[in-house]
Write an enzyme that holds these catalytic residues in place. Structure first.
Site, PDB file in Angstrom:
ATOM      1  N   THR A 188       0.823  -1.218   0.000  1.00 32.73           N
ATOM      2  CA  THR A 188       0.000   0.000   0.000  1.00 32.73           C
ATOM      3  C   THR A 188       0.857   1.269   0.000  1.00 32.73           C
ATOM      4  OG1 THR A 188      -1.643  -1.218   1.245  1.00 32.73           O
ATOM      5  CG2 THR A 188      -1.821   1.176   1.306  1.00 32.73           C
ATOM      6  N   SER A 194      -6.573   0.251  -2.466  1.00 30.84           N
ATOM      7  CA  SER A 194      -7.270  -0.822  -3.185  1.00 30.84           C
ATOM      8  C   SER A 194      -6.746  -0.969  -4.613  1.00 30.84           C
ATOM      9  CB  SER A 194      -8.770  -0.526  -3.233  1.00 30.84           C
ATOM     10  OG  SER A 194      -9.280  -0.414  -1.931  1.00 30.84           O
ATOM     11  N   GLN A 386     -34.011  -9.479  23.598  1.00 29.29           N
ATOM     12  CA  GLN A 386     -32.614  -9.912  23.790  1.00 29.29           C
ATOM     13  C   GLN A 386     -32.357 -11.181  22.962  1.00 29.29           C
ATOM     14  OE1 GLN A 386     -30.622  -7.991  25.489  1.00 29.29           O
ATOM     15  NE2 GLN A 386     -28.944  -9.128  26.395  1.00 29.29           N
ATOM     16  N   GLU A 477      -6.182  -6.436   3.667  1.00 26.93           N
ATOM     17  CA  GLU A 477      -6.245  -7.633   2.804  1.00 26.93           C
ATOM     18  C   GLU A 477      -7.387  -7.503   1.796  1.00 26.93           C
ATOM     19  OE1 GLU A 477      -4.238 -10.312   2.745  1.00 26.93           O
ATOM     20  OE2 GLU A 477      -2.996  -9.680   4.425  1.00 26.93           O
ATOM     21  N   ASP A 479     -10.340  -4.220   0.735  1.00 26.15           N
ATOM     22  CA  ASP A 479     -11.539  -3.582   1.281  1.00 26.15           C
ATOM     23  C   ASP A 479     -12.775  -4.416   0.918  1.00 26.15           C
ATOM     24  OD1 ASP A 479     -13.066  -0.914   1.997  1.00 26.15           O
ATOM     25  OD2 ASP A 479     -13.858  -1.622   0.077  1.00 26.15           O
TER      26      ASP A 479
HETATM   27  C1  LIG Z   1      -3.835  -1.245  10.534  1.00 30.26           C
HETATM   28  C2  LIG Z   1      -3.514  -1.430   9.089  1.00 30.26           C
HETATM   29  C3  LIG Z   1      -2.544  -2.332   8.716  1.00 30.26           C
HETATM   30  C4  LIG Z   1      -2.177  -2.476   7.371  1.00 30.26           C
HETATM   31  N1  LIG Z   1      -1.131  -3.299   7.037  1.00 30.26           N
HETATM   32  C5  LIG Z   1      -0.657  -3.272   5.765  1.00 30.26           C
HETATM   33  C6  LIG Z   1       0.543  -3.951   5.414  1.00 30.26           C
HETATM   34  O1  LIG Z   1       1.195  -4.582   6.266  1.00 30.26           O
HETATM   35  N2  LIG Z   1       0.958  -3.881   4.133  1.00 30.26           N
HETATM   36  C7  LIG Z   1       0.282  -3.205   3.170  1.00 30.26           C
HETATM   37  O2  LIG Z   1       0.721  -3.179   2.024  1.00 30.26           O
HETATM   38  N3  LIG Z   1      -0.874  -2.557   3.466  1.00 30.26           N
HETATM   39  C8  LIG Z   1      -1.352  -2.559   4.731  1.00 30.26           C
HETATM   40  N4  LIG Z   1      -2.504  -1.873   5.049  1.00 30.26           N
HETATM   41  C9  LIG Z   1      -3.210  -1.156   4.008  1.00 30.26           C
HETATM   42  C10 LIG Z   1      -4.537  -1.808   3.631  1.00 30.26           C
HETATM   43  O3  LIG Z   1      -4.303  -2.984   2.936  1.00 30.26           O
HETATM   44  C11 LIG Z   1      -5.350  -0.765   2.851  1.00 30.26           C
HETATM   45  O4  LIG Z   1      -5.783   0.180   3.788  1.00 30.26           O
HETATM   46  C12 LIG Z   1      -6.509  -1.403   2.110  1.00 30.26           C
HETATM   47  O5  LIG Z   1      -6.052  -2.151   1.028  1.00 30.26           O
HETATM   48  C13 LIG Z   1      -7.520  -0.356   1.595  1.00 30.26           C
HETATM   49  O6  LIG Z   1      -6.892   0.653   0.902  1.00 30.26           O
HETATM   50  P1  LIG Z   1      -7.137   2.188   1.305  1.00 30.26           P
HETATM   51  O7  LIG Z   1      -6.952   2.325   2.757  1.00 30.26           O
HETATM   52  O8  LIG Z   1      -6.280   2.990   0.423  1.00 30.26           O
HETATM   53  O9  LIG Z   1      -8.652   2.447   0.988  1.00 30.26           O
HETATM   54  P2  LIG Z   1      -9.282   2.993  -0.366  1.00 30.26           P
HETATM   55  O10 LIG Z   1      -8.973   2.066  -1.466  1.00 30.26           O
HETATM   56  O11 LIG Z   1      -8.929   4.412  -0.542  1.00 30.26           O
HETATM   57  O12 LIG Z   1     -10.814   2.883   0.002  1.00 30.26           O
HETATM   58  C14 LIG Z   1     -11.512   3.935   0.673  1.00 30.26           C
HETATM   59  C15 LIG Z   1     -13.017   3.750   0.464  1.00 30.26           C
HETATM   60  O13 LIG Z   1     -13.295   3.811  -0.936  1.00 30.26           O
HETATM   61  C16 LIG Z   1     -14.060   2.716  -1.323  1.00 30.26           C
HETATM   62  N5  LIG Z   1     -13.649   2.251  -2.660  1.00 30.26           N
HETATM   63  C17 LIG Z   1     -12.398   2.140  -3.150  1.00 30.26           C
HETATM   64  N6  LIG Z   1     -12.427   1.622  -4.376  1.00 30.26           N
HETATM   65  C18 LIG Z   1     -13.713   1.371  -4.678  1.00 30.26           C
HETATM   66  C19 LIG Z   1     -14.396   0.795  -5.789  1.00 30.26           C
HETATM   67  N7  LIG Z   1     -13.754   0.346  -6.850  1.00 30.26           N
HETATM   68  N8  LIG Z   1     -15.735   0.674  -5.722  1.00 30.26           N
HETATM   69  C20 LIG Z   1     -16.412   1.103  -4.637  1.00 30.26           C
HETATM   70  N9  LIG Z   1     -15.834   1.648  -3.568  1.00 30.26           N
HETATM   71  C21 LIG Z   1     -14.498   1.775  -3.581  1.00 30.26           C
HETATM   72  C22 LIG Z   1     -13.777   1.618  -0.295  1.00 30.26           C
HETATM   73  O14 LIG Z   1     -14.899   0.753  -0.161  1.00 30.26           O
HETATM   74  C23 LIG Z   1     -13.543   2.412   0.960  1.00 30.26           C
HETATM   75  O15 LIG Z   1     -14.741   2.608   1.627  1.00 30.26           O
HETATM   76  C24 LIG Z   1      -2.872  -1.742   6.392  1.00 30.26           C
HETATM   77  C25 LIG Z   1      -3.889  -0.861   6.759  1.00 30.26           C
HETATM   78  C26 LIG Z   1      -4.187  -0.662   8.087  1.00 30.26           C
HETATM   79  C27 LIG Z   1      -5.194   0.368   8.466  1.00 30.26           C
END
Ligand SMILES: Cc1cc2nc3c(=O)[nH]c(=O)nc-3n(C[C@H](O)[C@H](O)[C@H](O)COP(=O)(O)OP(=O)(O)OC[C@H]3O[C@@H](n4cnc5c(N)ncnc54)[C@H](O)[C@@H]3O)c2cc1C
Length: 695
Positions: A188, A194, A386, A477, A479
C-alpha cells in the site's frame, strides 16, 4: 543516552506490568475459591429465573459440540494455549501503552517460535489448516499478536515462498521461520490502497551494475501502513513498477507491478539502511501491538536476484521473460498467490464472533432485570428482544464456522493441486467470505456490547478492544466493498459461460440448475405453503437463497448490458454497483447455508443434531426474514408465508435460547483466554467485583 534511560524505564514498566499480571492471576484463583458460596447463590437464582420464564431445555452434549466445533488440530491449539497459561508475563494487560504493547506482541511472537516450539512457517507451507488453527488460537490471546504473526508469516514469508523461486526460499526461509529475519509486506502507498496497479514506487534495472534501483518518486508513493516497519522489520517485500531501460528511447518500459526483497535495517545493529526513511504511522484505533510504518526509498540498490521472479524475470542483459503473456495476467497471478491472508482474516473473524457471543450470552443468562409481579426477576435472555439480538448472531457463529472450515480445506487443496478450477473457486470464496463475515462480525460486536448494558462498556469485559482490533479486518487484505465486486464479477463470468455452454466451477454449480428452475414462474401453491415442516425443510431454505441469487444475477446481467450501451462498461458497473454488492452477498449466504446443511447432516449424535437443526433453521429463516421485501416483491413468498416465517424466527430464537449456554460452551474458549469477568463460566459478579478491588 536519553533513549537508554527511556528504554530502561520502559523495561521497568513492563516488569511491573508482568508482576501485576501474576498478582492478578493469583488473586483470581483466590477469588474463585472465595466465590464458591456466592456462585451457588448466582446459579440458584439463574435456575429460578429460568424456571420462571419457562425456558425450553433440550438435551444437548457440550462435548459433542466441542468436538464438532474444534475443527482440525485441537492438540496444536491446546499446546499454544497451555504455553500461554503458564506464562503470565506474556498476558496483555487491559491498560498498556503503544510502545509496551508493541514490545509485548513481539515478545509473545518470539516465545511462540523459540520457546513453545511452534513453527508457523512450516505449518503454512505444509498444512495450512494447522496454520489457521494456530492463528485463531493466538487471536484469543491478543489480536495484535495474531496480526503480527500474519504479517511475518502469511505476508512477508508468504510473498517469498509464493512469488519467489527456490533461490529465495534457500536464502530466506530459515531466517523467516526463526524470526532472525523479521519482515514486512510493503504494497500500500499513501495515494493507492485498493488500486494496487496504480502504485508508483519504481524498481529500475541498471544493466551496468546488475541491480535494481528502488525509488519513491513522489509523496503519494510513500509506502504506508506497513506492518512491522516502524520498529521490528529488517526486510520488506516491496511492490513496485518494474522499469526496464529501453534501447530506442530515453523512456523506461514499464513491465507492471512486481515484488522485490529490500533489506531495510542492518542485521548487525538494526540501524535503518542508507537511502531508506522510516516513520511511525502512530497510534491507531486498535491493534496497537502492531508497529505500522511509512517508508520512502531514495536510490536504494538491490541485487537483481532480489526480484521475486516466479511470474516474471529479468536476465543479466536486461531482457524480460514471463510465463504469462500480459501485464494484467501477471498482476492477477501475483495477487492470486496472496489469498492466504484473506482466508486467515475470515477464519479469525469467526473466532472474534465466537468470543463476543460467548461473553454476551453468558452474561445475559445470569443478568436479571425485572420480572412478573411478586415473582423473581428474570434473566435478560428471557426477553424476546434480547433473544432477537443474540440468537441469530449465535446461529451465524455456527454457520460461519462451518463455511470457513470448508474454505480452509479448499485452500489446502488449492496449494496441493494447483488445479485451475479450485484456484478460481478459492479466490472468489475467500474474497466473499472475508468480506461477508468481517462485516457481520463488526456489526455483531456492537450488538454484543449493547446487549450487556453498561458492563459491556468496561474495557476489562473486552468488547471495546475486540471491536477496535477487529474493525480493520473489513479493510485490510482487500476492502470489503472491493472484494464483493470481485465475487460479483466472477458470478457474471460464470453466468456468461453458462450461456456460452461452458462448465461451471464447483461452488457455483447450483447456478447451472438455478437459471432454468428458479427463474421459471414461481409456483403459487409453494409460495403460500407456511407449515413448520415446509419452512424448516433445508431444501426450501436453500432454494430460497439460491433463487434470490439467480434472480439477482440474471437481472444484473440484463441491467449491465442495457447501461453499458450508453455509459460504457465502467459507467454501467457503477450504475449497478449496489445491485452487484447485494448479488455477491446473496451468493455468499447461499454458500454458507449449504455448508451448514452439510455439517448438520454429518452430525451423528441424535440430540445434538436436533439442536443444530434448530440453529441452522434460525440462521436460514432469519436471513430470509431480514430480506423479506425482496421475496415479497418477487412473489416468492405470499403474505401468509412471510408472517409464518417471522413467527417461526421468534419461536426458534426462544428454542435456541434454551440451549444457548451449551452452544457457547461448545466453542470451548477457556476462561483464562476469554478473560472478560462477565463472560466467565461461573462466578462472574464476584470476579468482576474483585477486578475493581473488592475482596
Ligand atoms: C492497521 C492497518 C494495517 C495495514 N497493514 C498493511 C501492510 O502490512 N501492508 C500493506 O501493504 N498494506 C497494509 N494496510 C493497508 C490496507 O491494505 C489498505 O488500507 C486497504 O487495502 C484499503 O486501501 P485504502 O486504505 O487505500 O482504501 P481505499 O482504497 O482508498 O478505500 C476507501 C473507500 O473507498 C471505497 N472504494 C475504493 N475503491 C472502490 C471501488 N472500486 N468501488 C467502490 N468503492 C471503492 C472503499 O470501499 C472504501 O470505503 C494496512 C492498513 C491498516 C489500516
Amino acid at each position: 543516552m536519553a533513549l537508554a534511560v527511556e528504554e530502561q524505564s520502559l523495561a521497568i514498566r513492563a516488569m511491573a506490568a508482568a508482576d501485576e499480571i501474576s498478582q492478578r492471576r493469583l488473586d483470581r484463583i483466590a477469588s474463585h475459591l472465595r466465590a464458591t458460596s456466592l456462585m451457588k447463590d448466582e446459579q440458584l437464582a439463574a435456575e429460578v429465573c429460568a424456571a420462571a420464564a419457562k425456558v425450553s431445555k433440550r438435551p444437548v452434549s457440550v462435548s459433542v459440540l466441542t468436538h464438532l466445533m474444534a475443527g482440525g488440530y485441537p492438540e496444536d491449539r491446546q499446546k499454544v494455549l497451555d504455553f500461554f497459561l503458564k506464562r503470565p508475563d506474556l498476558e496483555t494487560p487491559v491498560e498498556i501503552t503503544k510502545e509496551q504493547h508493541r514490545e509485548l506482541a513481539y515478545k509473545q511472537l518470539l516465545a511462540i517460535v523459540r520457546e513453545a516450539g511452534v513453527n508457523p512457517m512450516k505449518y503454512l507451507m505444509e498444512d495450512p489448516g494447522q496454520y489457521f488453527a494456530l492463528l485463531e488460537a493466538v487471536g484469543y490471546i491478543d489480536m495484535s499478536l495474531a496480526i503480527k504473526l500474519g504479517v511475518q508469516f502469511s505476508l512477508w514469508g508468504g510473498s517469498v515462498v509464493n512469488l519467489g523461486t527456490q533461490k529465495h526460499r534457500d536464502k530466506y526461509l530459515e531466517g523467516i521461520s526463526t524470526l532472525r529475519y523479521p519482515g514486512c509486506f510493503a504494497m500500500t502507498e499513501l495515494h493507492h490502497g485498493s488500486n494496487v496497479q496504480g502504485i508508483q514506487t519504481t524498481a529500475t534495472f541498471d544493466c551496468m551494475s546488475d541491480e535494481f534501483i528502488i525509488n519513491t518518486p513522489n509523496e503519494g508513493a510513500t509506502k504506508w501502513w506497513i506492518g512491522n516497519a516502524a520498529v521490528h522489520g529488517k526486510f520488506a517485500t516491496v511492490f513496485a513498477q518494474l522499469c526496464l531501460p529501453s534501447p530506442d528511447s530515453h523512456l523506461d518500459t514499464n513491465m507492471g507491478v512486481h515484488a522485490f526483497i529490500v533489506p531495510i535495517r542492518s542485521l548487525e545493529d538494526h540501524a535503518v539502511l542508507p537511502g531508506i526513511e522510516i516513520r511511525d504511522c502512530g497510534y491507531k484505533v486498535g491493534l496497537n501491538g502492531v508497529d505500522n510504518g511509512a517508508l520512502r526509498f531514495h536510490d536504494v540498490r538491490i541485487p537483481r536476484d532480489n526480484l521475486l521472479n516466479r511470474f516474471g524475470d529479468v536476465s543479466r542483459d536486461g531482457k524480460y521473460t514471463s510465463i504469462l503473456p500480459t501485464i494484467n495476467k501477471r498482476f492477477a497471478a501475483t495477487l492470486g498467490e496472496l489469498v492466504g491472508g484473506r482466508v486467515g482474516l475470515a477464519y479469525g473473524s469467526v473466532g472474534v464472533l465466537k468470543a463476543a457471543a460467548t461473553i454476551a450470552i453468558r452474561y445475559s443468562l445470569i443478568r436479571q432485570q425485572f420480572g412478573p409481579p411478586n415473582q423473581p426477576e428474570i434473566s435478560i435472555l428471557d426477553y424476546q428482544s434480547q433473544q432477537q439480538k443474540l440468537m441469530p448472531l449465535l446461529s451465524c457463529a455456527y454457520a460461519f464456522h462451518f463455511a470457513t472450515e470448508y474454505l480452509v480445506e479448499k485452500y489446502g487443496e488449492m496449494k496441493k493441486t494447483h488445479d485451475d478450477e479450485v484456484i478460481a473457486d478459492v479466490h472468489a470464496l475467500s474474497a466473499g467470505l472475508k468480506a461477508y463475515i468481517t462485516s457481520y462480525t463488526a456489526r455483531a460486536l456492537n450488538t454484543c456490547r449493547e446487549s450487556c448494558g453498561g458492563h459491556g462498556y468496561a474495557a476489562v469485559n473486552r468488547f471495546g478492544g475486540l471491536r477496535n482490533d477487529h474493525d480493520i479486518f473489513q479493510t485490510f487484505e482487500g476492502d470489503n466493498t472491493v472484494l464483493l465486486q470481485q465475487v460479483a464479477a466472477d458470478l457474471l463470468k460464470q453466468y456468461k459461460a453458462k450461456f456460452e455452454g461452458g462448465a461451471l466451477s464447483v461452488t457455483w454449480d447450483y447456478l447451472r440448475n438455478s437459471m432454468g428452475t428458479y427463474l421459471s414462474q414461481t409456483n403459487p401453491v409453494v409460495t403460500h405453503r407456511d407449515g413448520h415442516a415446509h419452512l424448516r425443510d433445508p431444501h426450501f431454505q436453500l432454494d430460497a437463497f439460491q433463487y434470490r441469487t439467480a434472480r439477482l444475477l440474471h437481472t444484473a446481467a440484463l441491467r449491465l448490458r442495457k447501461h453499458s450501451k450508453r455509459l460504457g462498461s465502467f459507467g454501467a458497473w457503477n450504475r449497478c454497483l449496489n445491485h452487484l454488492l447485494t448479488l455477491a452477498e446473496s451468493h455468499i449466504e447461499s454458500v454458507i447455508l449449504a455448508k451448514f446443511i452439510d455439517a448438520v447432516d454429518g452430525c451423528e449424535d441424535k440430540d445434538t443434531k436436533k439442536v443444530l437443526n434448530l440453529v441452522r433453521d434460525l440462521y436460514a429463516l432469519d436471513r430470509i426474514w431480514k430480506d423479506i421485501g425482496t421475496y415479497r416483491n418477487q412473489d416468492y413468498v405470499a403474505p401468509n408465508k412471510a408472517k409464518a416465517i417471522h413467527r417461526l424466527v421468534e419461536w426458534l430464537s426462544f428454542e435456541v435460547r434454551g440451549v444457548a449456554g451449551s452452544l457457547v460452551d461448545g466453542f470451548a474458549i477457556p476462561d483464562s483466554l476469554l478473560r472478560a469477568p462477565i463472560g466467565l463460566q461461573s462466578g462472574q459478579y464476584s470476579e468482576y467485583s474483585h477486578y475493581v478491588g473488592f475482596d
